[in-house]
Design an enzyme around this catalytic site. Structure first.
Site, PDB file in Angstrom:
ATOM      1  N   GLU A 183       0.819  -1.229   0.000  1.00  8.73           N
ATOM      2  CA  GLU A 183       0.000   0.000   0.000  1.00  8.73           C
ATOM      3  C   GLU A 183       0.844   1.267   0.000  1.00  8.73           C
ATOM      4  OE1 GLU A 183      -2.873  -0.136   3.193  1.00  8.73           O
ATOM      5  OE2 GLU A 183      -4.281  -1.174   1.901  1.00  8.73           O
ATOM      6  N   GLU A 255      -7.102  -7.516  -0.373  1.00  9.21           N
ATOM      7  CA  GLU A 255      -7.560  -7.474   1.026  1.00  9.21           C
ATOM      8  C   GLU A 255      -9.040  -7.143   1.071  1.00  9.21           C
ATOM      9  OE1 GLU A 255      -5.260  -5.089   3.753  1.00  9.21           O
ATOM     10  OE2 GLU A 255      -3.371  -5.696   2.812  1.00  9.21           O
TER      11      GLU A 255
HETATM   12  C1  GAL Z   1      -4.439  -2.487   5.216  1.00  9.25           C
HETATM   13  C2  GAL Z   1      -3.021  -3.039   5.347  1.00  9.25           C
HETATM   14  C3  GAL Z   1      -3.028  -4.344   6.138  1.00  9.25           C
HETATM   15  C4  GAL Z   1      -3.818  -4.180   7.410  1.00  9.25           C
HETATM   16  C5  GAL Z   1      -5.212  -3.698   7.077  1.00  9.25           C
HETATM   17  C6  GAL Z   1      -6.093  -3.489   8.287  1.00  9.25           C
HETATM   18  O1  GAL Z   1      -4.437  -1.168   4.821  1.00  9.25           O
HETATM   19  O2  GAL Z   1      -2.480  -3.279   4.072  1.00  9.25           O
HETATM   20  O3  GAL Z   1      -1.715  -4.720   6.413  1.00  9.25           O
HETATM   21  O4  GAL Z   1      -3.170  -3.265   8.208  1.00  9.25           O
HETATM   22  O5  GAL Z   1      -5.126  -2.470   6.438  1.00  9.25           O
HETATM   23  O6  GAL Z   1      -6.242  -4.644   9.001  1.00  9.25           O
END
Ligand code: GAL
Length: 698
Positions: A183, A255
């Site tokens: 990110e 994600e």
């Molecule tokens: C995203 C990040 C992950 C984790 C997630 C929240 O932005 O890439 O590593 O932190 O948020 O759980």
């Protein structure tokens, strides 16, 4: 069809031989192409240090049974290289990355390895070792030579290890995708890093590609990712509308947050499965082909390298597998059915042509079809309040608000994201196996003496100011002790190290220790850290309101446990416990808590509820070797109350209760087909009738 799978017969020494089967992985703008075939991939995140090696096979098996094709994990740099360039890096115990990847491979699943090595992940310093900051001239995550040297050194170490063990798909291993950085594009690069930002991202891409060029690399949330890096999407939603930055990249959702992490002092976050399923179905309806649940199993922030100071020890995340590895229902089962339904149209989704018909009011029909392909359809209702009935090819389909229906042959609806057919399981903590030990525990306490190493790390020194904690402790401790002279009196903070012995609860169900009454500190069982505890901080009393899964979701939309201890129970993995001999629980207490209520419990399904319409099959199951011990409720229609607390309403059926008792009592699971012959006294209800059932597992 291109045949790209090839096996090599290698002759070793004179007569020994082994077969190396290699998998080719490439991609086009549509999908990942594995062994010449475009594929739909469902993946789920499991962070290996957040569980124990003994738990891994079971977690991975349950992920596979839940319909996943791949397991995704980050790599945790500060866990593997706690001190710079140690001759022996830490790949032991729950940091045994290679063993974890081999467990994934043994289960027949693919792996997605997100090396980072900056990972965020609610992990101390996002995984960066704090010794980095001691290196002169260091500026992390930018075009800075000291940083690039360290990042390249660690990334190379991981890639070399993985290659040595032949874990890349092209070597016959499970890894089909790799990630560099994390990110980075989320920040405003121009502002934070200036021109060095894009230069750094180009350097990352070249460095990654020079290490592995035959397995694709991804960069998440990186809209300017240079080719051949694939830029991917993260978030609760919005990934249906995401378009990769070049025509050769497939649409990947790295994600999909299944819930959220929890902070000390905050309530429990939840994300309803109807909302998760809706977004996943929308993604596949919109040409997405690879989707990863972050997290599929969240686990526990053991020790102190994970979690950071704000995050509670539990990293449950409201994931389909709960912190302890139990199946969370209905989340796990409803998503399993979704995966199976989408897979039925894999060919159409990856090879078919797409035609979209927007009907207005948020209603869309999407058809994937082509020569020699069974067509597949999605019907979606993106309106957050209004249900709809739409006519499609002469048939009427009912679409609840904020839902997607899947018709793998464009005729029969096999799945709707809002129509949950899986049972709801209510988990309970039980003392029965363990007995109520709180009265039997004998505690001994002693004041904690500070080691020399804790006093300025070998050097005592005097300052007349507060110190910057990170650079002073170098992440070797949560604590920085200050002592001060007040006249003759030396003021030392009072901290107690404390311990007791206990017997391990019988059976195989997950074990937790209830630390209610204690203040704040860290706990160990037989020398294994359970993580930081802080049960006397309570969750915000506000913010737990009735939750509607429909409409835009945010992390604090659906919360429970307002006003309760923000974490009361702490996981004690079975592998930490000894059978038949005393176990030691040690507490480091900095706030003077009372251990009299401390006791051990097991976690299991207490109550299960489900419903099924006439013609459907009603299924129920317990977990962990428990069986159905009573049928508490069986009614046709809509009862009042919720699972665990049904009261009345509908048409109660003694006949259905008898049938269920015969089929279910004493069994760990049972299924019955609901026919119009069951519950004749409720026959006057409009057809098709729905039977609602509640049972107890014990
Ligand atoms: C995203 C990040 C992950 C984790 C997630 C929240 O932005 O890439 O590593 O932190 O948020 O759980």
């Amino acid at each position: 069809m291109e045949i790209s799978k090839y096996c090599l017969l290698l002759l070793v020494a004179s007569s020994l031989y082994y077969i190396v089967c290699s998998t080719t992985v490439s991609h086009d703008g549509r999908a990942l192409v594995i062994d010449g075939q475009r594929r739909v991939i469902f993946s789920g995140s499991i962070h290996y240090p957040r569980s124990t090696p003994e738990m891994w096979p079971d977690l991975i098996r349950k992920s596979k049974e839940g319909g996943l094709d791949a397991i995704e994990t980050y790599v945790f740099w500060n866990g593997h290289e706690p001190r710079r360039r140690e001759v022996v890096y830490n790949f032991e115990g729950n940091y045994d990355l290679i063993r974890f990847l081999k467990e994934v491979q043994n289960a027949g699943l693919y792996a997605i390895l997100r090396i980072g090595p900056y990972v965020c992940a609610e992990w101390n310093y996002g995984g960066l070792p704090v010794w980095l900051y001691k290196i002169p001239g260091m500026q992390t995550r930018t075009d800075n030579q000291p940083w690039k040297d360290e990042m390249q050194n660690f990334t190379t170490l991981i890639v070399d290890k993985v290659k040595e063990e032949r874990l890349l798909a092209t070597q016959g291993g499970p890894i089909i995708l790799l990630q560099i950085e994390n990110e980075y594009g989320n920040g405003d690069i121009e502002i934070h890093y200036g021109e060095a930002g894009p230069r750094y991202i180009n350097w990352c891409a070249n460095m990654a590609e020079s290490l592995v060029s035959d397995v694709p690399w991804i960069m998440c949330q990186q809209s300017d990712a240079p080719q051949p890096m694939i830029n991917t999407c993260n978030g609760f939603s919005g990934c249906d509308a995401f378009t990769p930055n070049n025509g050769n990249s497939p649409k990947i959702w790295t994600e999909n947050w299944t819930g959220w992490f929890k902070n000390w002092g905050s309530p429990d976050p939840h994300r309803p499965v109807e909302e998760v399923a809706f977004q996943v179905a929308r993604f596949f309806q919109s040409n997405g082909t690879i989707q990863n649940y972050y997290m599929y199993h969240g686990g526990t922030n053991f020790g102190r390298t994970s979690g950071g100071p704000y995050i509670v020890t539990s990293y449950d995340y409201d994931a389909p597998l709960d912190e302890y590895g139990n199946i969370r229902q209905p989340k796990w089962g409803h998503l399993k059915e979704l995966h199976a339904s989408v897979k039925l149209m894999e060919k159409a989704l990856t090879y078919g042509e797409v035609v979209e018909d927007h009907l207005g009011n948020g209603l869309t029909i999407t058809k994937f079809s082509g020569d020699g392909i069974v067509p597949g359809c999605f019907l979606s209702n993106q309106n957050s309040t209004v249900d709809a009935t739409i006519s499609f090819q002469g048939t009427k389909y009912f679409l609840p608000a904020w839902s997607v229906s899947i018709l793998p042959d464009c005729k029969k609806e096999v799945y709707n994201t809002a129509k949950v057919k899986t049972q709801t399981s209510i988990m309970v903590k039980k003392k029965d196996n363990a007995g109520d030990q709180s009265k039997d525990l004998r505690w001994s306490w002693k004041p904690e003496r500070l080691h020399d190493s804790a006093k300025g790390f070998g050097n005592s020194f005097t300052v007349n100011k507060l110190l910057e904690q990170k650079t002073t402790t170098v992440d070797a401790s949560d604590y920085l002790w200050y002592t001060t002279n007040k006249g003759e009196e030396l003021m030392l903070p009072l901290h107690l190290l404390l311990k007791t012995t206990f017997e391990a609860p019988l059976g195989s169900e997950p074990v937790v220790v209830d630390l209610l009454g204690l203040g704040k500190g860290e706990a160990w069982v037989n020398g294994n850290s359970l993580g930081r505890f802080w049960p006397n901080i309570t969750a915000n009393p506000d913010g737990c309101k009735q939750c509607d899964y429909r409409g835009n979701f945010q992390a604090n939309k659906c919360q429970t446990a307002c006003g309760e201890a923000s974490q009361r129970w702490y996981h004690v993995p079975r592998s930490f416990l000894k059978r038949g001999e005393p176990n030691t629980l040690t507490l480091f207490e900095e706030a003077g808590g009372d251990p009299n209520q401390v006791n051990f419990q097991t976690v299991t399904v207490g109550t299960a509820c489900t419903s099924a319409g006439e013609g459907d099959v009603l299924s129920l199951s317990c977990q962990g070797g428990r069986t159905i011990s009573s049928v508490d409720f069986a009614t046709f229609g809509e009862p009042d109350g919720t699972c665990g607390a049904y009261v009345s309403g509908g048409c109660g059926s003694d006949e259905a209760v008898v049938i269920l008792k015969n089929a279910c009592l004493g069994r760990d699971s049972c299924s019955i087909k609901i026919s119009d012959k069951i519950g004749t006294s409720c026959a006057k209800l409009a057809s098709p009738r729905k039977l609602v059932v509640q049972v107890t597992c014990s």
